[in-house]
Design a protein around this motif. Structure first.
Motif, PDB file in Angstrom:
ATOM      1  N   LEU A   1      -8.164  15.298  -1.776  1.00  0.00           N
ATOM      2  CA  LEU A   1      -8.809  15.756  -3.011  1.00  0.00           C
ATOM      3  C   LEU A   1      -8.231  15.113  -4.269  1.00  0.00           C
ATOM      4  N   GLY A   2      -7.119  14.381  -4.143  1.00  0.00           N
ATOM      5  CA  GLY A   2      -6.476  13.786  -5.310  1.00  0.00           C
ATOM      6  C   GLY A   2      -7.124  12.470  -5.715  1.00  0.00           C
ATOM      7  N   GLY A   3      -6.450  11.761  -6.574  1.00  0.00           N
ATOM      8  CA  GLY A   3      -6.956  10.478  -7.046  1.00  0.00           C
ATOM      9  C   GLY A   3      -7.494  10.564  -8.452  1.00  0.00           C
ATOM     10  N   LYS A   4      -8.202   9.544  -8.855  1.00  0.00           N
ATOM     11  CA  LYS A   4      -8.758   9.453 -10.207  1.00  0.00           C
ATOM     12  C   LYS A   4     -10.259   9.616 -10.162  1.00  0.00           C
TER      13      LYS A   4
ATOM     14  N   LEU B   1      -7.165  13.059 -22.512  1.00  0.00           N
ATOM     15  CA  LEU B   1      -8.481  12.897 -21.919  1.00  0.00           C
ATOM     16  C   LEU B   1      -8.559  11.782 -20.890  1.00  0.00           C
ATOM     17  N   GLY B   2      -7.508  11.068 -20.654  1.00  0.00           N
ATOM     18  CA  GLY B   2      -7.510   9.994 -19.670  1.00  0.00           C
ATOM     19  C   GLY B   2      -6.800   8.774 -20.206  1.00  0.00           C
ATOM     20  N   ASN B   3      -6.687   7.763 -19.372  1.00  0.00           N
ATOM     21  CA  ASN B   3      -5.997   6.555 -19.799  1.00  0.00           C
ATOM     22  C   ASN B   3      -6.986   5.559 -20.391  1.00  0.00           C
TER      23      ASN B   3
ATOM     24  N   GLU C   1     -10.205   6.627 -16.766  1.00  0.00           N
ATOM     25  CA  GLU C   1      -9.959   7.419 -15.570  1.00  0.00           C
ATOM     26  C   GLU C   1      -9.044   8.578 -15.890  1.00  0.00           C
ATOM     27  N   LYS C   2      -9.306   9.727 -15.276  1.00  0.00           N
ATOM     28  CA  LYS C   2      -8.402  10.850 -15.397  1.00  0.00           C
ATOM     29  C   LYS C   2      -8.227  11.448 -14.013  1.00  0.00           C
ATOM     30  N   PRO C   3      -7.111  12.120 -13.765  1.00  0.00           N
ATOM     31  CA  PRO C   3      -6.875  12.642 -12.418  1.00  0.00           C
ATOM     32  C   PRO C   3      -7.853  13.748 -12.054  1.00  0.00           C
TER      33      PRO C   3
ATOM     34  N   GLU D   1      -1.337  15.309 -10.699  1.00  0.00           N
ATOM     35  CA  GLU D   1      -1.339  15.271 -12.161  1.00  0.00           C
ATOM     36  C   GLU D   1      -2.544  16.008 -12.742  1.00  0.00           C
ATOM     37  N   GLY D   2      -3.416  16.543 -11.894  1.00  0.00           N
ATOM     38  CA  GLY D   2      -4.632  17.214 -12.335  1.00  0.00           C
ATOM     39  C   GLY D   2      -4.388  18.650 -12.756  1.00  0.00           C
TER      40      GLY D   2
END
Length: 97
Positions: A93-96, A31-33, A37-39, A45-46
């Protein structure tokens, strides 16, 4: 007077508040770190972006065909997160979240 912890009607200790998801466990690791945050979906990584990596569902097809479609081939390397197409998607479109 004794200082006992409050109990529930089932006899167990009463919850002290907080969110159970705030503690990282193997059950909620996906579910995230730790920072929450999640990708994003199109991040490498999404949910969608990882399908285009060499180990993803779509990326494996290029690896199986090989040659120019593999991740190190002339066409395939354009779709990696450092390539012209994949890099643009990663930057846009990427990132967290």
């Amino acid at each position: 007077m004794s200082s006992q912890q409050p109990t529930t009607s089932q006899g167990g200790p009463k919850a002290t508040g907080g969110m159970s998801g705030a503690t990282p466990t193997p059950a909620n690791a996906h579910l995230g770190n730790e920072t929450g945050e999640k990708p994003k979906a199109f991040d490498s990584e999404g949910a969608i972006g990882k399908q285009f990596t060499a180990t993803g569902a779509i990326g494996q097809i290029g690896e199986a065909v090989g040659g120019p479609l593999s991740s190190s081939g002339v066409i395939g390397k354009q779709f990696t997160d450092q390539g012209a197409i994949g890099g643009t998607v990663q930057d846009t479109l990427g990132g967290k979240k």
